[in-house]
Scaffold this motif. Structure first.
Motif, PDB file in Angstrom:
ATOM      1  N   ASP A  42      -7.537 -78.609 -18.811  1.00 24.58           N
ATOM      2  CA  ASP A  42      -7.595 -78.299 -17.366  1.00 24.58           C
ATOM      3  C   ASP A  42      -8.426 -77.040 -17.084  1.00 24.58           C
ATOM      4  O   ASP A  42      -9.165 -76.987 -16.107  1.00 24.58           O
ATOM      5  N   ALA A  63      -1.454 -67.021 -25.696  1.00 20.61           N
ATOM      6  CA  ALA A  63      -2.583 -66.337 -25.045  1.00 20.61           C
ATOM      7  C   ALA A  63      -2.186 -65.884 -23.652  1.00 20.61           C
ATOM      8  O   ALA A  63      -2.483 -64.755 -23.246  1.00 20.61           O
ATOM      9  N   CYS A 122      -5.303 -66.001 -29.843  1.00 18.09           N
ATOM     10  CA  CYS A 122      -4.441 -65.863 -28.651  1.00 18.09           C
ATOM     11  C   CYS A 122      -3.998 -64.419 -28.470  1.00 18.09           C
ATOM     12  O   CYS A 122      -3.994 -63.886 -27.366  1.00 18.09           O
ATOM     13  N   GLY A 131      -4.211 -69.559 -39.452  1.00 23.19           N
ATOM     14  CA  GLY A 131      -3.621 -68.407 -38.764  1.00 23.19           C
ATOM     15  C   GLY A 131      -4.509 -67.783 -37.712  1.00 23.19           C
ATOM     16  O   GLY A 131      -4.074 -66.894 -36.969  1.00 23.19           O
ATOM     17  N   ASP A 173       2.659 -72.289 -15.110  1.00 24.27           N
ATOM     18  CA  ASP A 173       2.515 -73.309 -16.166  1.00 24.27           C
ATOM     19  C   ASP A 173       2.944 -74.661 -15.609  1.00 24.27           C
ATOM     20  O   ASP A 173       3.967 -74.768 -14.933  1.00 24.27           O
ATOM     21  N   LYS A 174       2.158 -75.670 -15.931  1.00 21.68           N
ATOM     22  CA  LYS A 174       2.451 -77.002 -15.388  1.00 21.68           C
ATOM     23  C   LYS A 174       3.653 -77.663 -16.082  1.00 21.68           C
ATOM     24  O   LYS A 174       4.217 -78.616 -15.559  1.00 21.68           O
ATOM     25  N   HIS A 200       1.358 -75.378 -26.904  1.00 21.11           N
ATOM     26  CA  HIS A 200       1.257 -75.662 -28.342  1.00 21.11           C
ATOM     27  C   HIS A 200       1.852 -74.527 -29.165  1.00 21.11           C
ATOM     28  O   HIS A 200       2.323 -74.744 -30.284  1.00 21.11           O
ATOM     29  N   THR A 201       1.791 -73.315 -28.608  1.00 23.20           N
ATOM     30  CA  THR A 201       2.297 -72.178 -29.383  1.00 23.20           C
ATOM     31  C   THR A 201       3.753 -72.413 -29.787  1.00 23.20           C
ATOM     32  O   THR A 201       4.161 -72.087 -30.908  1.00 23.20           O
ATOM     33  N   GLY A 236      -5.808 -69.332 -35.093  1.00 22.90           N
ATOM     34  CA  GLY A 236      -5.543 -69.846 -33.744  1.00 22.90           C
ATOM     35  C   GLY A 236      -4.673 -68.846 -32.995  1.00 22.90           C
ATOM     36  O   GLY A 236      -4.980 -68.425 -31.870  1.00 22.90           O
ATOM     37  N   LEU A 237      -3.592 -68.428 -33.634  1.00 26.03           N
ATOM     38  CA  LEU A 237      -2.683 -67.475 -32.992  1.00 26.03           C
ATOM     39  C   LEU A 237      -3.300 -66.081 -32.934  1.00 26.03           C
ATOM     40  O   LEU A 237      -3.067 -65.341 -31.978  1.00 26.03           O
ATOM     41  N   ALA A 297      -2.094 -75.573 -11.930  1.00 28.10           N
ATOM     42  CA  ALA A 297      -3.309 -75.090 -11.269  1.00 28.10           C
ATOM     43  C   ALA A 297      -4.248 -76.279 -11.117  1.00 28.10           C
ATOM     44  O   ALA A 297      -4.629 -76.905 -12.102  1.00 28.10           O
ATOM     45  N   SER A 302       3.546 -73.323 -36.451  1.00 23.35           N
ATOM     46  CA  SER A 302       4.314 -72.813 -37.596  1.00 23.35           C
ATOM     47  C   SER A 302       4.532 -71.312 -37.492  1.00 23.35           C
ATOM     48  O   SER A 302       5.536 -70.794 -37.967  1.00 23.35           O
ATOM     49  N   GLY A 303       3.544 -70.614 -36.950  1.00 26.89           N
ATOM     50  CA  GLY A 303       3.731 -69.177 -36.738  1.00 26.89           C
ATOM     51  C   GLY A 303       2.871 -68.284 -37.605  1.00 26.89           C
ATOM     52  O   GLY A 303       2.982 -67.057 -37.518  1.00 26.89           O
ATOM     53  N   SER A 304       1.997 -68.858 -38.448  1.00 26.19           N
ATOM     54  CA  SER A 304       1.131 -68.014 -39.286  1.00 26.19           C
ATOM     55  C   SER A 304       0.105 -67.311 -38.410  1.00 26.19           C
ATOM     56  O   SER A 304      -0.626 -67.972 -37.664  1.00 26.19           O
ATOM     57  N   GLU A 314      -6.985 -70.989 -26.957  1.00 32.57           N
ATOM     58  CA  GLU A 314      -7.739 -72.191 -27.344  1.00 32.57           C
ATOM     59  C   GLU A 314      -8.677 -72.705 -26.254  1.00 32.57           C
ATOM     60  O   GLU A 314      -9.600 -73.472 -26.535  1.00 32.57           O
TER      61      GLU A 314
HETATM   62  C1  FAD Z   1       1.980 -78.367 -34.679  1.00 29.60           C
HETATM   63  C2  FAD Z   1       1.063 -77.183 -34.582  1.00 29.60           C
HETATM   64  C3  FAD Z   1       1.141 -76.154 -35.524  1.00 29.60           C
HETATM   65  C4  FAD Z   1       0.283 -75.052 -35.426  1.00 29.60           C
HETATM   66  N1  FAD Z   1       0.436 -74.010 -36.300  1.00 29.60           N
HETATM   67  C5  FAD Z   1      -0.371 -72.913 -36.176  1.00 29.60           C
HETATM   68  C6  FAD Z   1      -0.180 -71.762 -36.994  1.00 29.60           C
HETATM   69  O1  FAD Z   1       0.761 -71.670 -37.787  1.00 29.60           O
HETATM   70  N2  FAD Z   1      -1.069 -70.732 -36.859  1.00 29.60           N
HETATM   71  C7  FAD Z   1      -2.100 -70.750 -35.953  1.00 29.60           C
HETATM   72  O2  FAD Z   1      -2.864 -69.779 -35.888  1.00 29.60           O
HETATM   73  N3  FAD Z   1      -2.271 -71.817 -35.134  1.00 29.60           N
HETATM   74  C8  FAD Z   1      -1.427 -72.881 -35.205  1.00 29.60           C
HETATM   75  N4  FAD Z   1      -1.576 -73.930 -34.359  1.00 29.60           N
HETATM   76  C9  FAD Z   1      -2.601 -73.830 -33.303  1.00 29.60           C
HETATM   77  C10 FAD Z   1      -2.105 -72.854 -32.229  1.00 29.60           C
HETATM   78  O3  FAD Z   1      -0.739 -73.120 -32.015  1.00 29.60           O
HETATM   79  C11 FAD Z   1      -2.842 -72.997 -30.915  1.00 29.60           C
HETATM   80  O4  FAD Z   1      -4.227 -72.842 -31.120  1.00 29.60           O
HETATM   81  C12 FAD Z   1      -2.369 -71.921 -29.947  1.00 29.60           C
HETATM   82  O5  FAD Z   1      -0.961 -71.911 -29.866  1.00 29.60           O
HETATM   83  C13 FAD Z   1      -2.934 -72.162 -28.562  1.00 29.60           C
HETATM   84  O6  FAD Z   1      -2.314 -71.220 -27.711  1.00 29.60           O
HETATM   85  P1  FAD Z   1      -2.772 -71.083 -26.210  1.00 29.60           P
HETATM   86  O7  FAD Z   1      -1.944 -70.016 -25.606  1.00 29.60           O
HETATM   87  O8  FAD Z   1      -4.240 -70.981 -26.132  1.00 29.60           O
HETATM   88  O9  FAD Z   1      -2.388 -72.498 -25.575  1.00 29.60           O
HETATM   89  P2  FAD Z   1      -0.958 -73.192 -25.500  1.00 29.60           P
HETATM   90  O10 FAD Z   1       0.037 -72.504 -26.340  1.00 29.60           O
HETATM   91  O11 FAD Z   1      -1.174 -74.643 -25.707  1.00 29.60           O
HETATM   92  O12 FAD Z   1      -0.541 -72.928 -23.981  1.00 29.60           O
HETATM   93  C14 FAD Z   1      -1.303 -73.479 -22.935  1.00 29.60           C
HETATM   94  C15 FAD Z   1      -0.374 -73.639 -21.738  1.00 29.60           C
HETATM   95  O13 FAD Z   1      -1.168 -73.896 -20.567  1.00 29.60           O
HETATM   96  C16 FAD Z   1      -0.472 -74.808 -19.759  1.00 29.60           C
HETATM   97  N5  FAD Z   1      -1.438 -75.471 -18.861  1.00 29.60           N
HETATM   98  C17 FAD Z   1      -2.461 -76.291 -19.202  1.00 29.60           C
HETATM   99  N6  FAD Z   1      -3.112 -76.688 -18.100  1.00 29.60           N
HETATM  100  C18 FAD Z   1      -2.489 -76.113 -17.035  1.00 29.60           C
HETATM  101  C19 FAD Z   1      -2.676 -76.156 -15.613  1.00 29.60           C
HETATM  102  N7  FAD Z   1      -3.643 -76.894 -15.038  1.00 29.60           N
HETATM  103  N8  FAD Z   1      -1.834 -75.443 -14.817  1.00 29.60           N
HETATM  104  C20 FAD Z   1      -0.818 -74.718 -15.350  1.00 29.60           C
HETATM  105  N9  FAD Z   1      -0.578 -74.668 -16.692  1.00 29.60           N
HETATM  106  C21 FAD Z   1      -1.414 -75.335 -17.515  1.00 29.60           C
HETATM  107  C22 FAD Z   1       0.172 -75.772 -20.737  1.00 29.60           C
HETATM  108  O14 FAD Z   1       1.260 -76.456 -20.161  1.00 29.60           O
HETATM  109  C23 FAD Z   1       0.588 -74.823 -21.881  1.00 29.60           C
HETATM  110  O15 FAD Z   1       1.919 -74.383 -21.732  1.00 29.60           O
HETATM  111  C24 FAD Z   1      -0.706 -75.012 -34.397  1.00 29.60           C
HETATM  112  C25 FAD Z   1      -0.787 -76.047 -33.461  1.00 29.60           C
HETATM  113  C26 FAD Z   1       0.093 -77.126 -33.533  1.00 29.60           C
HETATM  114  C27 FAD Z   1       0.008 -78.210 -32.493  1.00 29.60           C
END
Ligand code: FAD
Length: 490
Positions: free
Chosen positions: A266, A52, A468, A462, A72-73, A80-81, A464-465, A193, A85-87, A449
């Motif tokens: 956070d 995202a 994002c 799929g 990023d902290k 989590h990304t 979740g991604l 942050a 898995s990447g779907s 998320e």
């Molecule tokens: C094992 C696993 C498999 C998955 N497989 C799939 C899939 O195949 N398809 C799908 O659609 N979804 C999947 N998901 C869910 C999906 O990965 C997540 O919903 C999605 O990646 C979230 O992305 P994001 O960018 O919102 O957050 P994230 O990718 O989690 O990134 C958030 C970032 O914010 C940073 N952060 C947090 N707080 C702070 C702060 N205070 N200051 C600075 N940085 C901060 C964190 O360090 C992190 O790097 C999976 C999840 C897991 C755990």
């Protein structure tokens, strides 16, 4: 000093009202160049470097924002990304038709409702409508997909793509990060942050902690995008809404407690300090993932209980399966597939961790599982008959990609873990964060998320991604627009 310089920048900008967007950004950049603080002034600051965050930052930059910062902290980008898995789900009738798949935005919404119940239809529709172009956009950033469109785990229709070579979503992060560097987007890792404030009417200030030096400093921008991920790893917060999800239940991002799961919510607290509303905080997705489950698609594995009997339609939605597992004795199950199935992206890690086993016969597998070999063989025979006849079984399953009969068999024990949180910041379809009263908080956006109240109680595989990608793109465009308006106003 910082304020004086900003004000002088504002005077400088006010005479430029009639200039183009890009000139306004150039002037804002001048203000930054005059600043002697460690952080300085940006057009758009993105908190979080997952899918995202990267999509928001790139999209802001491509929409004209000059100075874009990602913080990023964590020591590694990707959150989590990078573990996913990447779907990625999408709807693009033209692309799907090439593989004989019929789909539509309406069908996507119907499926999302079947999975989650009380969805936010406006936002889900926006995701579905924008998903095809967003996939094209991701490709234009250098991402390559495997050609096959498939039905992901937890999905109700074949509408997912995955990374070329089945290498997981960390590949998307590496490609997006490459692109962000090319575009001159700055990324500061180990930078947390810690506080968010309104500095001026059109300016937000973020208090950052540099974890390498343990020092704090401020950065400012008219637009801030929160992309901090979920809150599943914040035990106190998740137990406030779901007391039963206690310390004994790990997250799928940190199944063995060997890592630091960044999903601590956070962004929720940062936004709350500006009056942001939280939505659907009790909606938490429970998933079996790090035990014997080894396929990222449905149709080629079965689940059995401690007596070797199937108990659920393995192709059902995530929440239905989770409910069935939770009702089993010991709240655990075994997952079985065979040599024929294409294994998922994390299978190597699971084998290395000892959670997936290999057996050369059903009898050997039954012996290791400590279940009756006669019962297990009966279960497999019954399942294979349904698969051969392609007929609905007594659990309602209709999708079979293959029989499970070719040794070696692969299997493992699974328990439910906290996977994703569907609650979070209340946003509108433009990714603008909303306050408790329903008004928009000027300059504050959320994507991925951290944004909640969209999918109801469960989301399709799929998505979740997908969220994002689409919401990140929208947040970036809107954040750049807001920064430009703010520059013109000043
Ligand atoms: C094992 C696993 C498999 C998955 N497989 C799939 C899939 O195949 N398809 C799908 O659609 N979804 C999947 N998901 C869910 C999906 O990965 C997540 O919903 C999605 O990646 C979230 O992305 P994001 O960018 O919102 O957050 P994230 O990718 O989690 O990134 C958030 C970032 O914010 C940073 N952060 C947090 N707080 C702070 C702060 N205070 N200051 C600075 N940085 C901060 C964190 O360090 C992190 O790097 C999976 C999840 C897991 C755990």
């Amino acid at each position: 000093m910082i304020r004086r310089r900003w004000l002088s920048g504002i005077c400088c900008l006010s005479v430029m009202n009639m200039l183009s967007l890009r000139s306004a950004f150039a002037a804002a950049q001048l203000v930054q160049e005059q600043s002697d603080v460690a952080g300085g002034m940006f057009d758009v600051i993105v908190v979080g470097s997952g899918m995202a965050g990267h999509c928001a930052a790139i999209s802001a930059k491509l929409s004209g924002a000059r100075r874009v910062l990602i913080v990023d902290k964590a020591p590694l980008a990707g959150g989590h990304t990078a573990l996913a898995s990447g779907s990625i789900a999408f709807v693009d009738a033209r692309r799907q038709a090439r593989q004989g798949i019929e789909d539509s935005v309406e069908k996507f919404i119907e499926d999302a409702r079947a999975a989650g119940g009380d969805i936010n239809e406006e936002i889900v529709r926006c995701f579905a409508q924008n998903s095809g172009p967003a996939i094209d956009w991701l490709q234009s950033q250098g991402v390559r997909f495997a050609p096959n469109i498939f039905r992901a785990y937890g999905g109700l229709h074949p509408r997912c793509l995955t990374a070329f070579g089945n290498i997981g979503a960390r590949y998307y992060i590496s490609k997006l990060h490459e692109k962000s560097r090319e575009l001159g987007i700055e990324t500061r890792l180990l930078t947390k942050a810690e506080g968010l404030h309104r500095f001026e009417e059109n300016l937000l200030a973020l208090r950052l902690l540099d974890k390498r030096t343990n020092s704090e400093y401020m950065v400012q921008a008219p637009s801030i995008v929160l992309a901090t991920g979920g809150f599943g790893a914040n035990l106190a917060l998740r137990m406030r809404y779901r007391p039963e999800l206690d310390h004994e239940i790990p997250t799928t991002a940190n199944p063995r407690g060997l890592a630091e799961d960044p999903a601590t919510g956070d962004g929720l607290f940062l936004a709350q300090s500006l009056g942001a509303a939280w939505a659907d905080m009790d909606r938490i997705v429970m998933l079996s993932y790090w035990g014997g489950r080894m396929l990222d698609y449905i149709g080629a594995e079965i689940y059995v209980d401690s007596e070797g009997r199937r108990f659920v339609d393995e192709t059902a939605t995530t929440s239905k399966i989770a409910k069935a597992i939770a009702a089993l004795a010991g709240r655990s199950m075994f997952v079985i597939t065979d040599a024929k199935s294409d294994k998922g992206v994390n299978v190597g890690a699971k084998i290395a961790a000892g959670s997936i086993h290999r057996s050369d016969s059903v009898a050997e597998m039954a012996c290791e599982m400590k279940v009756s070999a006669v019962q297990l063989q009966r279960t497999l025979d019954e399942y294979n008959k349904c698969a051969q006849d392609n007929k609905q079984d007594r659990f309602g399953r209709r999708t079979y990609l293959q029989t499970i009969d070719q040794p070696p068999f692969y299997w493992g024990q699974e328990r439910l873990m906290v996977h994703a949180t569907l609650g979070g910041l209340s946003t509108d379809a433009k990714a603008r964060v909303q306050s408790e009263s329903g008004s928009v908080i000027e300059g504050l956006f959320a994507s991925g998320e951290v944004a909640g109240g969209i999918w109801g109680s469960d989301r399709l595989g799929g998505t979740g991604l997908l969220q994002c990608l689409v919401q990140g793109k929208i947040a970036g465009i809107e954040a750049a627009r807001c920064a430009a308006v703010s520059a013109r106003r000043s």
